[in-house]
Motif scaffolding. Structure first.
Motif, PDB file in Angstrom:
ATOM      1  N   LEU A   1    -129.133 115.487 -12.142  1.00  0.00           N
ATOM      2  CA  LEU A   1    -130.313 114.737 -11.947  1.00  0.00           C
ATOM      3  C   LEU A   1    -130.056 113.401 -12.318  1.00  0.00           C
ATOM      4  O   LEU A   1    -130.010 112.883 -13.316  1.00  0.00           O
ATOM      5  N   ALA A   2    -129.988 112.716 -11.236  1.00  0.00           N
ATOM      6  CA  ALA A   2    -129.492 111.261 -11.059  1.00  0.00           C
ATOM      7  C   ALA A   2    -130.902 110.229 -11.251  1.00  0.00           C
ATOM      8  O   ALA A   2    -131.835 110.521 -10.600  1.00  0.00           O
ATOM      9  N   GLU A   3    -130.526 108.915 -11.650  1.00  0.00           N
ATOM     10  CA  GLU A   3    -131.604 108.221 -11.584  1.00  0.00           C
ATOM     11  C   GLU A   3    -131.294 107.334 -10.244  1.00  0.00           C
ATOM     12  O   GLU A   3    -130.255 106.855 -10.083  1.00  0.00           O
ATOM     13  N   VAL A   4    -132.384 107.126  -9.376  1.00  0.00           N
ATOM     14  CA  VAL A   4    -132.233 106.651  -8.204  1.00  0.00           C
ATOM     15  C   VAL A   4    -132.948 105.194  -8.104  1.00  0.00           C
ATOM     16  O   VAL A   4    -134.101 104.884  -8.359  1.00  0.00           O
ATOM     17  N   TYR A   5    -132.006 104.122  -7.869  1.00  0.00           N
ATOM     18  CA  TYR A   5    -132.623 102.777  -7.619  1.00  0.00           C
ATOM     19  C   TYR A   5    -132.737 102.356  -6.288  1.00  0.00           C
ATOM     20  O   TYR A   5    -131.517 102.711  -5.445  1.00  0.00           O
ATOM     21  N   VAL A   6    -133.746 101.385  -6.108  1.00  0.00           N
ATOM     22  CA  VAL A   6    -133.719 100.810  -4.574  1.00  0.00           C
ATOM     23  C   VAL A   6    -133.874  99.696  -4.531  1.00  0.00           C
ATOM     24  O   VAL A   6    -134.454  99.035  -5.431  1.00  0.00           O
ATOM     25  N   LEU A   7    -133.510  98.975  -3.417  1.00  0.00           N
ATOM     26  CA  LEU A   7    -133.742  97.599  -3.131  1.00  0.00           C
ATOM     27  C   LEU A   7    -134.078  97.389  -1.569  1.00  0.00           C
ATOM     28  O   LEU A   7    -133.159  97.909  -0.893  1.00  0.00           O
ATOM     29  N   LYS A   8    -134.834  96.896  -1.227  1.00  0.00           N
ATOM     30  CA  LYS A   8    -135.484  96.748  -0.143  1.00  0.00           C
ATOM     31  C   LYS A   8    -134.975  95.214   0.348  1.00  0.00           C
ATOM     32  O   LYS A   8    -134.995  94.287  -0.386  1.00  0.00           O
ATOM     33  N   ALA A   9    -134.789  95.105   1.663  1.00  0.00           N
ATOM     34  CA  ALA A   9    -134.229  93.935   2.381  1.00  0.00           C
ATOM     35  C   ALA A   9    -135.367  92.876   2.253  1.00  0.00           C
ATOM     36  O   ALA A   9    -134.843  91.620   1.816  1.00  0.00           O
ATOM     37  N   LYS A  10    -136.422  93.103   2.310  1.00  0.00           N
ATOM     38  CA  LYS A  10    -137.556  91.806   2.071  1.00  0.00           C
ATOM     39  C   LYS A  10    -137.552  91.320   0.695  1.00  0.00           C
ATOM     40  O   LYS A  10    -137.702  90.098   0.464  1.00  0.00           O
ATOM     41  N   ASP A  11    -137.285  92.373  -0.346  1.00  0.00           N
ATOM     42  CA  ASP A  11    -137.049  91.720  -1.700  1.00  0.00           C
ATOM     43  C   ASP A  11    -135.939  90.876  -1.911  1.00  0.00           C
ATOM     44  O   ASP A  11    -135.792  89.884  -2.547  1.00  0.00           O
ATOM     45  N   TRP A  12    -134.892  91.327  -1.310  1.00  0.00           N
ATOM     46  CA  TRP A  12    -133.566  90.542  -1.431  1.00  0.00           C
ATOM     47  C   TRP A  12    -133.638  89.300  -0.785  1.00  0.00           C
ATOM     48  O   TRP A  12    -133.217  88.426  -1.284  1.00  0.00           O
ATOM     49  N   PHE A  13    -134.271  89.155   0.494  1.00  0.00           N
ATOM     50  CA  PHE A  13    -134.517  87.841   1.261  1.00  0.00           C
ATOM     51  C   PHE A  13    -135.132  86.893   0.411  1.00  0.00           C
ATOM     52  O   PHE A  13    -135.187  85.715   0.199  1.00  0.00           O
ATOM     53  N   ALA A  14    -136.361  87.497  -0.105  1.00  0.00           N
ATOM     54  CA  ALA A  14    -137.369  86.863  -1.035  1.00  0.00           C
ATOM     55  C   ALA A  14    -136.652  86.204  -2.326  1.00  0.00           C
ATOM     56  O   ALA A  14    -136.744  85.046  -2.717  1.00  0.00           O
ATOM     57  N   ARG A  15    -135.797  86.822  -2.824  1.00  0.00           N
ATOM     58  CA  ARG A  15    -135.058  86.448  -3.947  1.00  0.00           C
ATOM     59  C   ARG A  15    -133.903  85.380  -3.689  1.00  0.00           C
ATOM     60  O   ARG A  15    -133.870  84.371  -4.435  1.00  0.00           O
ATOM     61  N   GLU A  16    -133.533  85.758  -2.532  1.00  0.00           N
ATOM     62  CA  GLU A  16    -132.359  84.501  -1.966  1.00  0.00           C
ATOM     63  C   GLU A  16    -133.115  83.147  -1.912  1.00  0.00           C
ATOM     64  O   GLU A  16    -132.582  81.960  -2.250  1.00  0.00           O
ATOM     65  N   SER A  17    -134.128  83.274  -1.204  1.00  0.00           N
ATOM     66  CA  SER A  17    -135.017  81.968  -0.793  1.00  0.00           C
ATOM     67  C   SER A  17    -135.495  81.240  -2.011  1.00  0.00           C
ATOM     68  O   SER A  17    -135.627  79.877  -2.005  1.00  0.00           O
ATOM     69  N   LYS A  18    -135.391  81.792  -3.239  1.00  0.00           N
ATOM     70  CA  LYS A  18    -135.903  81.017  -4.397  1.00  0.00           C
ATOM     71  C   LYS A  18    -134.701  80.499  -5.200  1.00  0.00           C
ATOM     72  O   LYS A  18    -134.875  79.750  -6.331  1.00  0.00           O
ATOM     73  N   LYS A  19    -133.491  80.902  -4.649  1.00  0.00           N
ATOM     74  CA  LYS A  19    -132.470  80.000  -5.371  1.00  0.00           C
ATOM     75  C   LYS A  19    -132.489  78.545  -5.450  1.00  0.00           C
ATOM     76  O   LYS A  19    -132.579  77.905  -4.093  1.00  0.00           O
TER      77      LYS A  19
END
Length: 318
Positions: free
Chosen positions: A169-187
């Protein structure tokens, strides 16, 4: 038509060079994988791990790449050229996933974080992925910390590890493209000017990043940060006087090209100028090493990721 991701050969990070694997990597794969502390957190790395296992892995990676179902990159240190691990993006049935391993002697040095950040850019910006999942063995909290640091969020408990860990039973982590692009734009944007000093023998001056600074030991084009009250040209005149103890004139600066590169915490914008005339003797004043190299030798030096694409441009322009 094949995805452009199929043709990407290398990914660059501040300290690492992520590249496609070749047959000559068998010894490096065995050295890193033949360790129970590495294999225990993975579903597919056997233990013990022999040359035949490495060869089978390589053959599978090559076939999957051609089918655009999996993209595997070796993680290599930029300065020493050590193969320290592997990272891969899987695009088969079900959600797109990625996984990685790193040799035990290289744990705790931040290499995994750098490699993941590069793969996220590859996945979302180049391969056009919408969402990525990563399953973590319950006994591997270090991977959880890395995933959270790179933007992933806990999603669920599942059995996505597969292989010999099908029932884990593993812990599954998720990252969505829209969240990645939003994070990049704030740099924040960082403006830096750099110079190609060219001597009468048509050699170019390169300088190392001094010890104690980020990217220490890598070779770069001299220059520095542009202050708020400066133009890029004024900043170069000041920086070159401070770093190399020579005087250059704005009128002798020839605009060549520029770099635009996303680092972990900022986005670098770096105009690059050529200069063939200066007053004084080039002297390292900030603890850096200096080297005059021919244009053909430039790509033999380990450089920061932002500087690497400039070499190809210089070969066209100079």
């Amino acid at each position: 038509m094949a995805s452009p991701a199929v043709h990407v050969e290398t990914l660059e990070t501040p300290r690492l060079h992520l590249r496609r694997l070749v047959l000559g990597d068998v010894a490096g794969l065995v050295k890193g994988c033949n360790n129970i502390n590495v294999a225990r957190y993975t579903a597919l790395i056997p233990h013990p791990y022999a040359d035949s296992d490495a060869q089978k892995f390589l053959e599978g990676a090559w076939l999957d790449r051609n089918a655009h179902s999996r993209h595997v990159f070796g993680i290599e240190t930029r300065i020493d050229g050590d193969l320290v691990g592997c990272i891969e993006l899987n695009m088969g049935n079900g959600p797109d996933t990625f996984g990685y391993w790193i040799g035990e002697e290289f744990w705790g040095q931040g290499y995994v974080t750098e490699a993941i950040l590069a793969m996220l850019r590859f996945a979302f910006q180049t391969a056009g992925k919408v969402e990525l999942c990563a399953a973590v063995h319950p006994d591997n909290p270090a991977s959880v910390r890395v995933l959270e640091k790179t933007g992933f969020k806990y999603d669920r408990i599942g059995t996505e590890l597969g292989g010999r860990c099908t029932d884990v039973l593993a812990e599954v982590y998720v990252l969505k493209a829209k969240d990645w692009f939003a994070r990049e734009s704030k740099k924040p944007k960082l403006l830096v000017s750099a110079i190609v000093l060219i001597d009468p023998q048509q050699r170019i001056l390169m300088a190392t990043r001094p010890a104690g600074k980020s990217l220490a030991g890598l070779w770069e084009f001299p220059g520095g940060k542009v202050h708020d009250d400066e133009t890029p040209e004024q900043a170069l005149v000041r920086e070159i006087q401070e770093e190399l103890l020579i005087t250059i004139q704005e009128s002798d600066l020839e605009p060549l090209t520029f770099a635009s590169h996303a680092y972990e915490s900022f986005h670098l914008i770096m105009p690059l100028y050529a200069c063939r005339a200066w007053q004084g003797s080039v002297t390292p004043a900030e603890g850096q090493s200096l080297k005059w190299v021919s244009l053909d030798q430039l790509d033999q030096l380990p450089m920061p990721p932002a500087d690497i694409p400039l070499v190809a441009m210089l070969k066209k322009l100079l």
